[in-house]
Scaffold this motif. Sequence first.
Motif, PDB file in Angstrom:
ATOM      1  N   GLY A 386       0.794  -1.173  -0.024  1.00  0.00           N
ATOM      2  CA  GLY A 386       0.054  -0.054   0.023  1.00  0.00           C
ATOM      3  C   GLY A 386       0.798   1.212  -0.055  1.00  0.00           C
ATOM      4  O   GLY A 386       0.139   2.371   0.089  1.00  0.00           O
ATOM      5  N   HIS A 387       1.887   1.179   0.131  1.00  0.00           N
ATOM      6  CA  HIS A 387       2.841   2.169   0.072  1.00  0.00           C
ATOM      7  C   HIS A 387       3.032   2.998  -1.424  1.00  0.00           C
ATOM      8  O   HIS A 387       3.386   2.280  -2.283  1.00  0.00           O
ATOM      9  N   THR A 388       2.685   4.120  -1.574  1.00  0.00           N
ATOM     10  CA  THR A 388       2.485   5.114  -2.701  1.00  0.00           C
ATOM     11  C   THR A 388       3.553   6.200  -2.565  1.00  0.00           C
ATOM     12  O   THR A 388       2.905   7.400  -2.863  1.00  0.00           O
ATOM     13  N   GLY A 389       4.395   6.009  -2.214  1.00  0.00           N
ATOM     14  CA  GLY A 389       5.288   7.458  -1.686  1.00  0.00           C
ATOM     15  C   GLY A 389       6.187   7.777  -3.159  1.00  0.00           C
ATOM     16  O   GLY A 389       6.761   8.901  -2.961  1.00  0.00           O
ATOM     17  N   GLY A 390       5.742   7.553  -4.327  1.00  0.00           N
ATOM     18  CA  GLY A 390       6.364   8.122  -5.538  1.00  0.00           C
ATOM     19  C   GLY A 390       7.742   7.214  -6.163  1.00  0.00           C
ATOM     20  O   GLY A 390       8.140   6.453  -5.407  1.00  0.00           O
ATOM     21  N   GLY A 391       8.171   7.646  -6.925  1.00  0.00           N
ATOM     22  CA  GLY A 391       9.477   7.078  -7.691  1.00  0.00           C
ATOM     23  C   GLY A 391       9.047   5.416  -7.937  1.00  0.00           C
ATOM     24  O   GLY A 391       8.027   5.037  -8.244  1.00  0.00           O
ATOM     25  N   GLN A 392       9.758   4.343  -7.406  1.00  0.00           N
ATOM     26  CA  GLN A 392       9.798   3.143  -7.915  1.00  0.00           C
ATOM     27  C   GLN A 392       8.917   2.448  -7.102  1.00  0.00           C
ATOM     28  O   GLN A 392       8.348   1.239  -7.715  1.00  0.00           O
ATOM     29  N   GLY A 393       8.528   2.895  -6.017  1.00  0.00           N
ATOM     30  CA  GLY A 393       7.657   1.862  -5.043  1.00  0.00           C
ATOM     31  C   GLY A 393       6.643   2.608  -5.082  1.00  0.00           C
ATOM     32  O   GLY A 393       6.047   3.443  -4.542  1.00  0.00           O
ATOM     33  N   ALA A 394       5.412   1.857  -5.411  1.00  0.00           N
ATOM     34  CA  ALA A 394       3.852   2.314  -5.551  1.00  0.00           C
ATOM     35  C   ALA A 394       3.048   1.050  -5.514  1.00  0.00           C
ATOM     36  O   ALA A 394       3.351   0.105  -5.867  1.00  0.00           O
ATOM     37  N   GLY A 395       1.753   1.330  -4.707  1.00  0.00           N
ATOM     38  CA  GLY A 395       0.942   0.048  -4.803  1.00  0.00           C
ATOM     39  C   GLY A 395       1.191  -0.933  -4.105  1.00  0.00           C
ATOM     40  O   GLY A 395       2.029  -0.923  -3.217  1.00  0.00           O
ATOM     41  N   ILE A 396       0.878  -2.102  -4.825  1.00  0.00           N
ATOM     42  CA  ILE A 396       1.088  -3.552  -4.008  1.00  0.00           C
ATOM     43  C   ILE A 396       2.007  -4.124  -4.987  1.00  0.00           C
ATOM     44  O   ILE A 396       2.295  -5.512  -4.673  1.00  0.00           O
ATOM     45  N   GLY A 397       2.620  -3.929  -5.976  1.00  0.00           N
ATOM     46  CA  GLY A 397       3.461  -4.417  -6.769  1.00  0.00           C
ATOM     47  C   GLY A 397       4.550  -4.987  -6.366  1.00  0.00           C
ATOM     48  O   GLY A 397       4.804  -6.353  -6.189  1.00  0.00           O
ATOM     49  N   LEU A 398       5.634  -4.319  -5.551  1.00  0.00           N
ATOM     50  CA  LEU A 398       6.607  -4.602  -5.041  1.00  0.00           C
ATOM     51  C   LEU A 398       6.368  -5.361  -3.727  1.00  0.00           C
ATOM     52  O   LEU A 398       6.991  -6.498  -3.592  1.00  0.00           O
ATOM     53  N   ALA A 399       5.269  -5.267  -3.221  1.00  0.00           N
ATOM     54  CA  ALA A 399       4.805  -6.223  -1.929  1.00  0.00           C
ATOM     55  C   ALA A 399       4.578  -7.365  -2.336  1.00  0.00           C
ATOM     56  O   ALA A 399       4.910  -8.436  -1.837  1.00  0.00           O
ATOM     57  N   LEU A 400       3.685  -7.651  -3.554  1.00  0.00           N
ATOM     58  CA  LEU A 400       3.471  -8.807  -4.059  1.00  0.00           C
ATOM     59  C   LEU A 400       4.895  -9.505  -4.749  1.00  0.00           C
ATOM     60  O   LEU A 400       5.058 -10.847  -4.385  1.00  0.00           O
ATOM     61  N   ALA A 401       5.837  -8.785  -5.165  1.00  0.00           N
ATOM     62  CA  ALA A 401       6.945  -9.474  -5.395  1.00  0.00           C
ATOM     63  C   ALA A 401       7.740  -9.753  -4.643  1.00  0.00           C
ATOM     64  O   ALA A 401       8.173 -11.183  -4.496  1.00  0.00           O
ATOM     65  N   ARG A 402       7.827  -9.100  -3.414  1.00  0.00           N
ATOM     66  CA  ARG A 402       8.262  -9.686  -2.266  1.00  0.00           C
ATOM     67  C   ARG A 402       7.841 -10.939  -1.553  1.00  0.00           C
ATOM     68  O   ARG A 402       8.758 -11.896  -1.507  1.00  0.00           O
ATOM     69  N   ASP A 403       6.665 -11.086  -1.638  1.00  0.00           N
ATOM     70  CA  ASP A 403       5.985 -12.244  -1.184  1.00  0.00           C
ATOM     71  C   ASP A 403       6.097 -13.560  -2.057  1.00  0.00           C
ATOM     72  O   ASP A 403       6.299 -14.480  -1.660  1.00  0.00           O
ATOM     73  N   LEU A 404       6.150 -13.079  -3.424  1.00  0.00           N
ATOM     74  CA  LEU A 404       6.663 -14.290  -4.299  1.00  0.00           C
ATOM     75  C   LEU A 404       7.980 -14.742  -4.170  1.00  0.00           C
ATOM     76  O   LEU A 404       8.304 -16.001  -4.047  1.00  0.00           O
ATOM     77  N   ALA A 405       8.836 -13.760  -3.816  1.00  0.00           N
ATOM     78  CA  ALA A 405      10.284 -14.171  -3.800  1.00  0.00           C
ATOM     79  C   ALA A 405      10.435 -15.046  -2.396  1.00  0.00           C
ATOM     80  O   ALA A 405      11.072 -16.027  -2.303  1.00  0.00           O
ATOM     81  N   VAL A 406       9.598 -14.631  -1.276  1.00  0.00           N
ATOM     82  CA  VAL A 406       9.875 -15.132   0.079  1.00  0.00           C
ATOM     83  C   VAL A 406       9.353 -16.613  -0.155  1.00  0.00           C
ATOM     84  O   VAL A 406       9.832 -17.692   0.370  1.00  0.00           O
ATOM     85  N   SER A 407       8.142 -16.758  -1.023  1.00  0.00           N
ATOM     86  CA  SER A 407       7.479 -18.041  -1.095  1.00  0.00           C
ATOM     87  C   SER A 407       8.400 -19.086  -1.848  1.00  0.00           C
ATOM     88  O   SER A 407       8.120 -20.394  -1.841  1.00  0.00           O
ATOM     89  N   LEU A 408       9.528 -18.524  -2.626  1.00  0.00           N
ATOM     90  CA  LEU A 408      10.353 -19.524  -3.288  1.00  0.00           C
ATOM     91  C   LEU A 408      11.748 -19.630  -2.607  1.00  0.00           C
ATOM     92  O   LEU A 408      12.707 -20.211  -2.718  1.00  0.00           O
ATOM     93  N   GLY A 409      11.746 -18.977  -1.287  1.00  0.00           N
ATOM     94  CA  GLY A 409      12.751 -19.377  -0.321  1.00  0.00           C
ATOM     95  C   GLY A 409      13.900 -18.014  -0.711  1.00  0.00           C
ATOM     96  O   GLY A 409      15.108 -18.171  -0.336  1.00  0.00           O
ATOM     97  N   GLY A 410      13.638 -17.359  -1.463  1.00  0.00           N
ATOM     98  CA  GLY A 410      14.687 -16.159  -1.781  1.00  0.00           C
ATOM     99  C   GLY A 410      14.003 -14.821  -1.201  1.00  0.00           C
ATOM    100  O   GLY A 410      13.479 -14.913  -0.300  1.00  0.00           O
TER     101      GLY A 410
END
Length: 438
Positions: A386-410
């Motif tokens: 939910g962080h939408t502070g501008g720049g590269q980090g916005a919405g839920i995209g990076l949060a979803l990417a982090r969850d996917l990476a953690v689910s793979l053990g990375g």
Amino acid sequence: MRQRVVRVALTAALVAVVLLAVPLALAIRSSLYADQRDTLERSALAAAVRVSPDYTTGDPAELPRPPSGGRLGLYDPQSRLRAGSGPRSGDAPVRRALGGDAVRGHSGGDLVVTVPVSHAETVIGVVRASSSAAAVRNRVLAVWAALLGVAALALAVAVVVARRQARLLAAPLEDLSRHCRAVTEGDLNARAAPSSVAEIDQVARTHNEMLHSLSELLRHERDFTANASHQLRTPLTGLQLTLEAGLAQDDDARLRPVLAEALATTHRLHHTVEEVLRLSRAREASRPAAGKFAVGQLLRDVEERWHGLFARNGRRLECAARDTPTDVLVPGAPVSEVLGILLDNARVHGRGTVRVTVRDLEDALAFDVSDEGAVAGEPARLFDRGHTGGGQGAGIGLALARDLAVSLGGRISLANARPATFTLLIPVDQAEAREASA
């Protein structure tokens, strides 16, 4: 906790025993010595009453029996022993008593009481009563030993009571801890049982109410995810069937590539829905997704999918594997989804050429996604949902990417803020990596 309760109780009991036993021991000592002096004084007074003034003229004096373990003697004004037992020559208490006052004191390791014998307002002798101070001291030590035994018994009882109370206090807390561990292991039906301690019962009730609320919240989220995925799957399947039918019937050379691309997009969207659904299942979130792709094939698919999008904006996309065997297998769908999120971020928020680089880290692969822009905002909050502070980090995209990476053990992280570079680390099987490099 049990040991702590026992230590506290034992310390309190020890302090109480010391505060009570020490003054009591001193009082007992003083009382025993005072009682012995009183006994000697009574014997001396009884003897003084029976002394006749005629003893000074040679009439024998009759003295009562001395106290048990003691001596009783009559001394004339010259401090000479005339009757009874005692030192032949009067000691200091005898000489002081010749002055007319009764004396209590010590002499040669004895307790001594001297009483003057008067006649016609003149001191005609002194009665001396004495007993061994060692006998009194032995009685004091015997009473002190009994007192010490009682104190030790009191401490032992305190330890037993403290251990019982510690067990009563710790048992419900240990039970609550077991239920908390069961909850962390996924058993949301675990409930803490009531106990005999009101404060712990209050904590248990609060824990059960919180667990019930969390269970309801998770149930609603699971229902929403299942409903949403079902509602998405149905139209996606229909759209795929329509596009496949169109490809089978349409012979227009200009329209067929468009239909093929649309069909591929629906397939990718279907995989995305499946990955999101997989992450929503708590017990399956830590399991790697099935289906592994070679790194080379994965890079080719990424370049094929994203090259046109960047080209429309006048930007370049470069994909390369640096010293990495292209046959190493990685979970294709989730890695592709993470790279898609990072590339979409670079397309929307970045600028210039975008590069996807794979590096070999022996037991892991590093996927670097970089562009010529910069990250704005706080790097620590980029992956907050939910962080939408501008720049590269916005919405839920990076949060979803982090969850996917953690689910793979990375894991995924911001490797560099300028130029913007995100790194995805994925563990790989070393045996598979060696076979691929061979």
